[in-house]
Design an enzyme around this catalytic site. Structure first.
Site, PDB file in Angstrom:
ATOM      1  N   LYS A 207       0.695  -0.893  -0.098  1.00  0.00           N
ATOM      2  CA  LYS A 207      -0.053  -0.126   0.053  1.00  0.00           C
ATOM      3  C   LYS A 207       0.976   1.254  -0.035  1.00  0.00           C
ATOM      4  O   LYS A 207       1.405   1.548   1.124  1.00  0.00           O
ATOM      5  CB  LYS A 207      -0.973  -0.134   1.303  1.00  0.00           C
ATOM      6  CG  LYS A 207      -2.182   0.833   1.202  1.00  0.00           C
ATOM      7  CD  LYS A 207      -2.114   2.245   0.897  1.00  0.00           C
ATOM      8  CE  LYS A 207      -1.524   3.176   1.877  1.00  0.00           C
ATOM      9  NZ  LYS A 207      -1.428   4.700   1.604  1.00  0.00           N
ATOM     10  N   GLU A 282       9.871   1.889  10.549  1.00  0.00           N
ATOM     11  CA  GLU A 282      10.909   2.956  10.165  1.00  0.00           C
ATOM     12  C   GLU A 282       9.995   4.345  10.567  1.00  0.00           C
ATOM     13  O   GLU A 282       9.534   4.706   9.604  1.00  0.00           O
ATOM     14  CB  GLU A 282      11.425   2.845   8.928  1.00  0.00           C
ATOM     15  CG  GLU A 282      12.142   1.482   8.566  1.00  0.00           C
ATOM     16  CD  GLU A 282      13.476   1.276   9.314  1.00  0.00           C
ATOM     17  OE1 GLU A 282      13.994   2.602   9.665  1.00  0.00           O
ATOM     18  OE2 GLU A 282      14.023   0.326   9.431  1.00  0.00           O
ATOM     19  N   CYS A 316      13.767  11.243   6.630  1.00  0.00           N
ATOM     20  CA  CYS A 316      13.476  10.927   8.231  1.00  0.00           C
ATOM     21  C   CYS A 316      14.942  11.011   8.793  1.00  0.00           C
ATOM     22  O   CYS A 316      15.038  11.408   9.969  1.00  0.00           O
ATOM     23  CB  CYS A 316      13.160   9.625   8.286  1.00  0.00           C
ATOM     24  SG  CYS A 316      13.415   8.309   7.107  1.00  0.00           S
ATOM     25  N   GLU A 410      10.000  16.511  14.799  1.00  0.00           N
ATOM     26  CA  GLU A 410      10.305  16.295  13.471  1.00  0.00           C
ATOM     27  C   GLU A 410       9.336  17.323  12.368  1.00  0.00           C
ATOM     28  O   GLU A 410       8.224  17.219  12.459  1.00  0.00           O
ATOM     29  CB  GLU A 410       9.958  14.834  13.042  1.00  0.00           C
ATOM     30  CG  GLU A 410      10.648  14.559  11.354  1.00  0.00           C
ATOM     31  CD  GLU A 410      10.280  12.985  11.362  1.00  0.00           C
ATOM     32  OE1 GLU A 410       9.037  12.610  11.370  1.00  0.00           O
ATOM     33  OE2 GLU A 410      11.196  12.523  10.710  1.00  0.00           O
TER      34      GLU A 410
HETATM   35  P1  NDP Z   1       1.880   8.767   7.752  1.00  0.00           P
HETATM   36  O1  NDP Z   1       2.480   8.133   8.582  1.00  0.00           O
HETATM   37  O2  NDP Z   1       0.203   9.296   7.846  1.00  0.00           O
HETATM   38  O3  NDP Z   1       2.067   7.942   6.226  1.00  0.00           O
HETATM   39  C1  NDP Z   1       2.743   7.030   5.939  1.00  0.00           C
HETATM   40  C2  NDP Z   1       1.893   5.711   5.370  1.00  0.00           C
HETATM   41  O4  NDP Z   1       1.145   5.402   6.150  1.00  0.00           O
HETATM   42  C3  NDP Z   1       1.210   6.082   3.838  1.00  0.00           C
HETATM   43  O5  NDP Z   1       1.265   5.228   3.062  1.00  0.00           O
HETATM   44  C4  NDP Z   1      -0.154   6.422   4.760  1.00  0.00           C
HETATM   45  O6  NDP Z   1      -1.330   6.217   3.771  1.00  0.00           O
HETATM   46  C5  NDP Z   1      -0.069   5.151   5.758  1.00  0.00           C
HETATM   47  N1  NDP Z   1      -1.275   5.554   6.746  1.00  0.00           N
HETATM   48  C6  NDP Z   1      -1.663   6.510   7.086  1.00  0.00           C
HETATM   49  N2  NDP Z   1      -2.631   6.193   8.221  1.00  0.00           N
HETATM   50  C7  NDP Z   1      -2.619   4.934   8.378  1.00  0.00           C
HETATM   51  C8  NDP Z   1      -3.248   4.046   9.234  1.00  0.00           C
HETATM   52  N3  NDP Z   1      -4.029   4.453  10.159  1.00  0.00           N
HETATM   53  N4  NDP Z   1      -3.110   2.622   9.011  1.00  0.00           N
HETATM   54  C9  NDP Z   1      -2.135   2.276   8.157  1.00  0.00           C
HETATM   55  N5  NDP Z   1      -1.717   3.088   7.240  1.00  0.00           N
HETATM   56  C10 NDP Z   1      -1.497   4.309   7.464  1.00  0.00           C
HETATM   57  O7  NDP Z   1       2.746  10.118   7.279  1.00  0.00           O
HETATM   58  P2  NDP Z   1       2.091  11.442   6.703  1.00  0.00           P
HETATM   59  O8  NDP Z   1       2.132  11.391   5.046  1.00  0.00           O
HETATM   60  O9  NDP Z   1       0.738  11.789   7.151  1.00  0.00           O
HETATM   61  O10 NDP Z   1       3.214  12.479   7.100  1.00  0.00           O
HETATM   62  C11 NDP Z   1       3.115  13.148   8.469  1.00  0.00           C
HETATM   63  C12 NDP Z   1       4.542  13.233   9.194  1.00  0.00           C
HETATM   64  O11 NDP Z   1       4.938  11.794   9.078  1.00  0.00           O
HETATM   65  C13 NDP Z   1       5.538  13.945   8.381  1.00  0.00           C
HETATM   66  O12 NDP Z   1       5.334  15.360   8.447  1.00  0.00           O
HETATM   67  C14 NDP Z   1       6.792  13.323   9.017  1.00  0.00           C
HETATM   68  O13 NDP Z   1       7.075  14.058  10.356  1.00  0.00           O
HETATM   69  C15 NDP Z   1       6.454  12.016   9.147  1.00  0.00           C
HETATM   70  N6  NDP Z   1       6.970  11.143   8.054  1.00  0.00           N
HETATM   71  C16 NDP Z   1       7.865  10.400   8.183  1.00  0.00           C
HETATM   72  C17 NDP Z   1       8.430   9.425   7.226  1.00  0.00           C
HETATM   73  C18 NDP Z   1       9.863   8.751   7.329  1.00  0.00           C
HETATM   74  O14 NDP Z   1      10.602   8.547   6.484  1.00  0.00           O
HETATM   75  N7  NDP Z   1      10.033   8.380   8.480  1.00  0.00           N
HETATM   76  C19 NDP Z   1       7.874   9.586   5.884  1.00  0.00           C
HETATM   77  C20 NDP Z   1       6.512  10.312   5.950  1.00  0.00           C
HETATM   78  C21 NDP Z   1       6.341  11.006   6.857  1.00  0.00           C
HETATM   79  P3  NDP Z   1      -1.606   7.737   3.171  1.00  0.00           P
HETATM   80  O15 NDP Z   1      -0.684   8.085   1.985  1.00  0.00           O
HETATM   81  O16 NDP Z   1      -3.043   7.691   2.500  1.00  0.00           O
HETATM   82  O17 NDP Z   1      -1.583   8.715   4.146  1.00  0.00           O
END
Ligand code: NDP
Length: 503
Positions: A207, A282, A316, A410
């Site tokens: 996903k 991660e 990240c 972050e």
């Molecule tokens: P999320 O954690 O929401 O998204 C990461 C993935 O998880 C996406 O595929 C998302 O889907 C999915 N997801 C969201 N909610 C759920 C759920 N309840 N159950 C299962 N999967 C889910 O990150 P965001 O995109 O909202 O980013 C927000 C913050 O997260 C950023 O500002 C940053 O601080 C952090 N982040 C950290 C990352 C890293 O590499 N460690 C990468 C991205 C974000 P969908 O795309 O539909 O939301």
């Protein structure tokens, strides 16, 4: 800017198309190179075929640099996830029993196809993430290709069996993997999970992030063209709380591998814990760039800024906190101020991924001002001269106290905080003083002193005096930065479980 929707649902259904025939149309003007982008299919990939999703919902994919819709994909639901997990379970015995060198051959073919479609991958990521084309090519396209190459080698070379005294220890695939990936390095995050899972003999349901599903579809075509058997890899695009949550909760999934925010990671960890299933997380970071007395200050600051501003700060592992000794602090701030001016939004610095993220990052910049930190470059206002796009000015804060929110949380945008320390013990306290522990940097007068400091840091990866990124070195967090490791042999181990036979 090229525009367009996806292919129609009827066309999209049917067998896996060879990579050469995948949907391609239009040019990416931002890319400058004229490479075609993948615009998206309104189909999910289940059991070796593209087919319409169970319901009609779709997701528009927006170019963050232009705010134009560039593609459309299905908003898959629990029904699609269930079908995908069923296909992955059916394919598991066959793939798990496939000799490792045959699995390696498929990964090797995938590597070759990734390399052959480098420009299309770069243009697609550039369009859906907004990354400048040079960075999209060098990192977003080439890094996953390198990771795939490393797993083609590891799959062939890994000792899946060993003798321990009177036992034979077998390393077997964990089973069906549910992979949930973010948008910041859309293809790398996928390959860092899918390649080791396939190398181990697992089958996968992916996903991808809703903001960046196009390259995930392109990658799906590549795996099909590489000869991966039907059902071994399945793709369901969709929203996190719908498709993502259904995948994390599905009883047919043996291991959930997630990259993203700590908030969602915590939820996925709790779900996996309740079901006693394996989980790899991660999560976020707030990594320290520690410049010890005697280090090359200009190099440490300049490389540090490049590290944060790359990918518009959406990394990240970015070294978002620069720690400098009090004696050289003002000099370091002056270097950072001058250096930040070179990152012109729209040119060298891309936008952030969406309007929500832009507003979140600008909100943090305002908060830093309210907390009493001093802006020496950038700021919360929109950059001048850009009519469209989710841009944030590259921002450097000085006079930052370690307890401030901008030094603890972050931000995930082009924002660096500069913190003064009194002595090495103080520097260590500050470096270790967040809930995170993903990465970091240490610059010393010599390697030995930098390594001595790095050994005391509570973090998973440290670059010494500008050491290069190694796609085979284990990557993952201490503390709330996560559970488990990705990349290299350690990444492969996440997807294996052991059985011992006694003789
Ligand atoms: P999320 O954690 O929401 O998204 C990461 C993935 O998880 C996406 O595929 C998302 O889907 C999915 N997801 C969201 N909610 C759920 C759920 N309840 N159950 C299962 N999967 C889910 O990150 P965001 O995109 O909202 O980013 C927000 C913050 O997260 C950023 O500002 C940053 O601080 C952090 N982040 C950290 C990352 C890293 O590499 N460690 C990468 C991205 C974000 P969908 O795309 O539909 O939301």
């Amino acid at each position: 800017m090229a525009q367009g929707g996806g292919t129609d649902r009827a066309d999209a259904a049917g067998g896996a198309e060879p990579a050469e025939d995948a949907d391609r149309a239009g040019d990416v003007d931002q890319a400058g190179g004229g490479a075609g982008i993948h615009r998206g299919r309104e189909a999910v990939f289940i059991g070796g075929a593209w087919r319409p999703a169970a319901t009609d919902g779709t997701i528009d994919v927006v170019n963050p640099a232009t705010e134009q819709v560039i593609g459309r994909v299905p908003a898959g639901t629990a029904q699609d996830v269930d079908a995908a997990v069923t296909a992955a379970r059916a394919a598991l015995p066959g793939w798990a029993a496939t000799p490792p060198d045959e699995r390696a051959a498929v990964l090797g073919a995938a590597r070759d196809l990734l390399a052959a479609r480098r420009e299309e991958i770069a243009a697609t990521v550039s369009a859906e993430l907004g990354a400048p084309m040079a960075f999209a090519t060098a990192v977003h396209a080439d890094l996953p290709t390198a990771v795939m190459a490393s797993y083609a080698e590891l799959a062939a070379a890994h000792p899946f069996e060993e003798r321990v005294g009177n036992s034979r220890v077998l390393q077997e695939p964990v089973g069906v993997v549910g992979a949930i990936t973010p948008w910041n390095y859309p293809l790398h995050q996928i390959v860092a999970k899918v390649a080791p899972a396939l190398a181990a003999g697992c089958t996968v349901v992916l996903k991808p992030a809703e903001d960046t599903p196009l390259v995930a579809q392109l990658f799906t075509d590549i795996l099909a063209a590489a000869g991966l058997p039907a059902g071994v890899f399945n793709l369901v695009t969709g929203l996190g709380p719908v498709a993502g949550q259904a995948l994390a909760e599905h009883p047919g999934v043996d291991l959930v591998s997630f990259t993203g925010s700590t908030a969602v990671g915590r939820q996925i960890g709790a779900t996996a814990g309740a079901a006693v299933k394996r989980v790899a997380l991660e999560l976020g970071g707030k990594s320290a760039n520690v410049i010890l007395p005697g280090a090359d200050l200009a190099r440490a600051v300049n490389v540090g800024l490049a590290n944060v501003f790359a990918n518009s700060g959406q990394t990240c592992s970015a070294w978002t906190r620069i720690l400098v000794d009090a004696a050289r602090y003002d000099e370091a701030v002056a270097i950072a101020t001058a250096s930040a001016a070179k990152y012109v939004p729209g040119d060298r610095l891309g936008p952030v991924v969406n309007a929500k993220q832009r507003d979140r990052v600008r909100g943090y910049i305002r908060r830093g001002v309210d907390e009493g930190a001093r802006i020496v470059a950038g700021g919360p206002d929109a950059p001048e001269g850009l009519e469209a796009g989710y841009y944030v000015r590259p921002t450097v804060f000085a006079d930052v106290e370690p307890a401030m929110a901008i030094a603890q949380e972050e931000i995930f945008g082009p924002v660096v905080v500069m913190i003064r320390y009194e002595d090495e013990e103080d520097a260590l306290r500050i470096a270790n003083g967040t809930v995170y522990g993903l990465a970091g940097a240490v610059w010393g007068a010599d390697e030995e002193s930098a390594v001595a400091f790095a050994r005391r840091m509570d973090t998973g990866q440290v670059d010494i005096n500008g050491g290069r990124f190694n796609p085979q070195a284990p990557f993952g967090g201490y503390k709330q930065s996560g559970v488990g490791r990705e990349l290299g042999a350690h990444g492969l181990a996440e997807y294996l479980q052991t059985k011992s036979l006694q003789f």
